[in-house]
Enzyme design. Structure first.
Site, PDB file in Angstrom:
ATOM      1  N   MET A  86      33.669  43.476  26.305  1.00 41.50           N
ATOM      2  CA  MET A  86      34.891  42.701  26.572  1.00 41.50           C
ATOM      3  C   MET A  86      34.520  41.234  26.469  1.00 41.50           C
ATOM      4  O   MET A  86      34.502  40.493  27.453  1.00 41.50           O
ATOM      5  CB  MET A  86      35.436  43.068  27.963  1.00 41.50           C
ATOM      6  N   MET A  89      42.695  51.380  26.389  1.00 38.08           N
ATOM      7  CA  MET A  89      42.560  50.895  27.769  1.00 38.08           C
ATOM      8  C   MET A  89      43.783  51.335  28.568  1.00 38.08           C
ATOM      9  O   MET A  89      44.920  51.084  28.176  1.00 38.08           O
ATOM     10  CB  MET A  89      42.446  49.374  27.803  1.00 38.08           C
ATOM     11  N   MET A 101      31.287  41.783  30.285  1.00 42.19           N
ATOM     12  CA  MET A 101      32.404  40.825  30.395  1.00 42.19           C
ATOM     13  C   MET A 101      31.867  39.400  30.353  1.00 42.19           C
ATOM     14  O   MET A 101      30.856  39.106  31.003  1.00 42.19           O
ATOM     15  CB  MET A 101      33.127  41.033  31.720  1.00 42.19           C
ATOM     16  N   ASP A 148      30.043  48.066  31.012  1.00 41.68           N
ATOM     17  CA  ASP A 148      31.138  47.105  30.809  1.00 41.68           C
ATOM     18  C   ASP A 148      30.600  45.680  30.777  1.00 41.68           C
ATOM     19  O   ASP A 148      30.229  45.131  31.814  1.00 41.68           O
ATOM     20  CB  ASP A 148      32.151  47.239  31.952  1.00 41.68           C
ATOM     21  N   SER A 171      31.310  54.778  34.254  1.00 46.83           N
ATOM     22  CA  SER A 171      31.299  53.314  34.278  1.00 46.83           C
ATOM     23  C   SER A 171      30.528  52.832  35.496  1.00 46.83           C
ATOM     24  O   SER A 171      30.942  53.044  36.638  1.00 46.83           O
ATOM     25  CB  SER A 171      32.730  52.761  34.327  1.00 46.83           C
ATOM     26  N   HIS A 208      28.587  54.238  30.794  1.00 46.48           N
ATOM     27  CA  HIS A 208      29.526  53.269  30.212  1.00 46.48           C
ATOM     28  C   HIS A 208      29.190  51.892  30.797  1.00 46.48           C
ATOM     29  O   HIS A 208      29.267  51.697  32.009  1.00 46.48           O
ATOM     30  CB  HIS A 208      30.954  53.692  30.567  1.00 46.48           C
TER      31      HIS A 208
HETATM   32  C1  DX5 Z   1      37.639  47.766  33.097  1.00 46.83           C
HETATM   33  C2  DX5 Z   1      36.464  48.543  32.588  1.00 46.83           C
HETATM   34  C3  DX5 Z   1      36.431  49.948  33.043  1.00 46.83           C
HETATM   35  C4  DX5 Z   1      36.340  50.127  34.525  1.00 46.83           C
HETATM   36  C5  DX5 Z   1      36.743  51.498  34.894  1.00 46.83           C
HETATM   37  O1  DX5 Z   1      37.651  46.535  32.489  1.00 46.83           O
HETATM   38  O2  DX5 Z   1      36.456  48.547  31.177  1.00 46.83           O
HETATM   39  O3  DX5 Z   1      35.377  50.654  32.381  1.00 46.83           O
HETATM   40  O4  DX5 Z   1      35.057  49.877  35.025  1.00 46.83           O
HETATM   41  O5  DX5 Z   1      36.752  51.593  36.269  1.00 46.83           O
HETATM   42  P1  DX5 Z   1      37.740  52.562  37.034  1.00 46.83           P
HETATM   43  O6  DX5 Z   1      37.377  53.949  36.592  1.00 46.83           O
HETATM   44  O7  DX5 Z   1      37.433  52.305  38.457  1.00 46.83           O
HETATM   45  O8  DX5 Z   1      39.130  52.187  36.656  1.00 46.83           O
HETATM   46 ZN    ZN Z   2      35.067  49.915  30.140  1.00 46.51          ZN
END
Ligand code: DX5
Ligand code: ZN
Length: 221
Positions: free
Chosen positions: A69, A141, A37, A35, A8, A33
């Site tokens: 997301m 999650m 948002m 993310d 991520s 990955h």
């Molecule tokens: C949270 C994200 C994750 C996050 C994971 O909303 O979907 O992918 O970046 O980060 P860590 O590994 O730091 O929990």
């Molecule tokens: Zn994620």
């Protein structure tokens, strides 16, 4: 079953994103990955199509595991596909998904991407189970989505095991089981034992003094 590590980049130094991605892939990560948002589905805004497009141009051979997301992912499926997404994961709880999950999955596949379906920690696993035949990946999650660096929710282990049992019972070994949030050297073994096949890790990689060692430990599970 072999474990895939999806890095991520939310925890990367975003001013040097391509370099950071190259570093984590060279250190052994299997994919990136991303993310996404929108400030509605989760209380944070990250990055979207233009960033993926630039990253894909810089690193065309990487596999892009895109975690949407956002409220209305179907509206953006074509743009993310064109920008280089290989897999688009949407949330069952999103307003643009929950009323017709299969239509959203079809819209993603129509763009040539694989389709994933995710649930937040508060959503009962049973709500995901009717769709296992329809998807390429189920994402549990293990933190409340929105931010990197949170602590792994221990209840996630039981939730992963419940999905794994159902995938096995139905012979769906082509469906990946992904876990995202708080995955590190301590929690990764618990996820692997519970049957997760794709582990997402952000802060535990990008904040690690020895990134290749963390990735090697996870791959050895
Ligand atoms: C949270 C994200 C994750 C996050 C994971 O909303 O979907 O992918 O970046 O980060 P860590 O590994 O730091 O929990
Ligand atoms: Zn994620």
């Amino acid at each position: 079953m072999s474990i895939k590590l999806s890095a991520s980049v939310l925890s990367a130094d975003l001013a040097n994103l391509a370099t950071q991605c190259r570093t984590v892939l060279d250190a052994g990560a299997d994919m990136l990955h991303i993310d996404v948002m929108d400030g509605h589905f989760v209380p944070n805004i990250s990055y979207g199509v233009p960033v993926l497009q630039c990253l894909h141009r810089a690193l065309p051979d990487a596999y892009y595991d895109v975690h949407l997301m956002i409220d209305d992912p179907a509206a953006f499926a074509a743009a993310f596909a064109k920008a280089g997404a290989d897999l688009l994961t949407v949330h069952l709880e999103a307003p643009g998904v929950r009323d017709d999950v299969r239509a959203v999955v079809r819209a993603i596949r129509a763009q040539g991407c694989r389709a994933g379906l995710s649930i937040r920690p508060a959503t009962p696993v049973e709500e995901l189970l009717p769709y296992l035949e329809d998807i390429d990946l189920a994402l549990i999650m293990s933190v409340e989505p929105g931010f990197g660096g949170q602590a792994f929710l221990p209840e996630s282990v039981r939730r992963l095991a419940a999905v794994r049992a159902e995938l096995d019972r139905r012979g769906l070994d082509r469906v990946a089981l992904e876990v995202d949030g708080g995955v590190n050297r301590t929690t990764a073994p618990l996820c692997a034992q519970a049957g997760a096949t794709w582990l997402v890790a952000g802060s535990s990689l990008f904040n690690a003094p020895d990134m290749p060692a963390v990735i090697a430990d996870i791959h050895a599970l």
